[in-house]
Design a protein around this motif. Structure first.
Motif, mmCIF file in Angstrom:
data_model
loop_
_atom_site.group_PDB
_atom_site.id
_atom_site.type_symbol
_atom_site.label_atom_id
_atom_site.label_comp_id
_atom_site.label_asym_id
_atom_site.label_seq_id
_atom_site.Cartn_x
_atom_site.Cartn_y
_atom_site.Cartn_z
ATOM 1 N N THR A 7 -26.599 110.893 -19.357
ATOM 2 C CA THR A 7 -26.839 111.097 -20.941
ATOM 3 C C THR A 7 -27.335 109.587 -21.081
ATOM 4 O O THR A 7 -26.795 108.679 -20.471
ATOM 5 C CB THR A 7 -25.903 111.319 -21.740
ATOM 6 N N HIS A 9 -28.708 108.588 -24.293
ATOM 7 C CA HIS A 9 -28.701 108.575 -25.888
ATOM 8 C C HIS A 9 -27.396 107.861 -26.366
ATOM 9 O O HIS A 9 -26.151 108.469 -26.035
ATOM 10 C CB HIS A 9 -28.887 109.792 -26.439
ATOM 11 N N ASN A 10 -27.282 107.175 -27.288
ATOM 12 C CA ASN A 10 -26.067 106.726 -28.029
ATOM 13 C C ASN A 10 -25.291 105.910 -27.322
ATOM 14 O O ASN A 10 -23.968 106.237 -27.381
ATOM 15 C CB ASN A 10 -25.438 107.902 -28.795
ATOM 16 N N THR A 14 -28.465 99.900 -25.241
ATOM 17 C CA THR A 14 -29.376 101.178 -25.016
ATOM 18 C C THR A 14 -29.734 101.151 -23.601
ATOM 19 O O THR A 14 -29.796 100.344 -22.919
ATOM 20 C CB THR A 14 -30.438 101.130 -25.990
ATOM 21 N N THR A 56 -39.577 110.597 -22.507
ATOM 22 C CA THR A 56 -38.119 110.208 -22.658
ATOM 23 C C THR A 56 -37.964 109.192 -23.631
ATOM 24 O O THR A 56 -37.062 109.146 -24.546
ATOM 25 C CB THR A 56 -37.502 110.269 -21.122
ATOM 26 N N GLU A 57 -38.702 107.938 -23.420
ATOM 27 C CA GLU A 57 -38.511 106.711 -24.024
ATOM 28 C C GLU A 57 -38.757 106.934 -25.518
ATOM 29 O O GLU A 57 -38.182 106.777 -26.552
ATOM 30 C CB GLU A 57 -39.390 105.609 -23.542
ATOM 31 N N LEU A 60 -35.770 109.161 -26.918
ATOM 32 C CA LEU A 60 -34.832 108.356 -27.259
ATOM 33 C C LEU A 60 -34.763 107.385 -28.404
ATOM 34 O O LEU A 60 -33.812 107.157 -29.303
ATOM 35 C CB LEU A 60 -34.339 107.151 -26.054
ATOM 36 N N LEU A 63 -34.367 109.792 -31.750
ATOM 37 C CA LEU A 63 -33.164 110.321 -31.945
ATOM 38 C C LEU A 63 -32.084 109.541 -32.815
ATOM 39 O O LEU A 63 -32.229 108.337 -32.841
ATOM 40 C CB LEU A 63 -32.401 110.629 -30.456
ATOM 41 N N ALA A 65 -28.608 108.906 -34.258
ATOM 42 C CA ALA A 65 -26.926 109.146 -33.738
ATOM 43 C C ALA A 65 -25.983 109.172 -34.950
ATOM 44 O O ALA A 65 -26.366 108.680 -36.023
ATOM 45 C CB ALA A 65 -26.342 108.046 -32.864
#
Length: 91
Positions: A7, A9-10, A14, A56-57, A60, A63, A65
């Motif tokens: 994972t 994310h978050n 970072t 993906t960048e 991320l 997103l 959180a």
């Protein structure tokens, strides 16, 4: 192969570009069924890794959180403890 995708994310700090690239590489390796493409497929393989890393960048960055970021070191220690408990890791 995909056990190496973690994972991203978050977490604080970072995810780095290297981590995103490594995850994209593992994904493409899994989908292609090979860890090293033939010379004939190298360009397609490398292009797929770059495109997936790019997407993906963007993901991320987009997103949101709803929980506080996790500490990378604390999560890594938890993972090591789980591996030790299951017998998959020996010090």
């Amino acid at each position: 192969m995909c056990r190496n995708i973690h994972t991203l994310h978050n977490f604080e700090p970072t995810a780095t570009s290297d981590e995103v690239h490594a995850a994209a590489l593992q994904y493409v390796r899994k989908i292609a069924g090979t860890s090293k493409p033939s010379r004939a497929n190298t360009a397609a393989f490398d292009r797929a890794v770059a495109e997936i890393a790019h997407a993906t960048e963007h993901l991320l960055a987009s997103l949101v959180a709803t929980t506080p970021p996790k500490n990378r070191e604390a999560e890594a220690e938890k993972q090591r403890a789980r591996a030790l408990a299951s017998g998959r890791y020996a010090r």
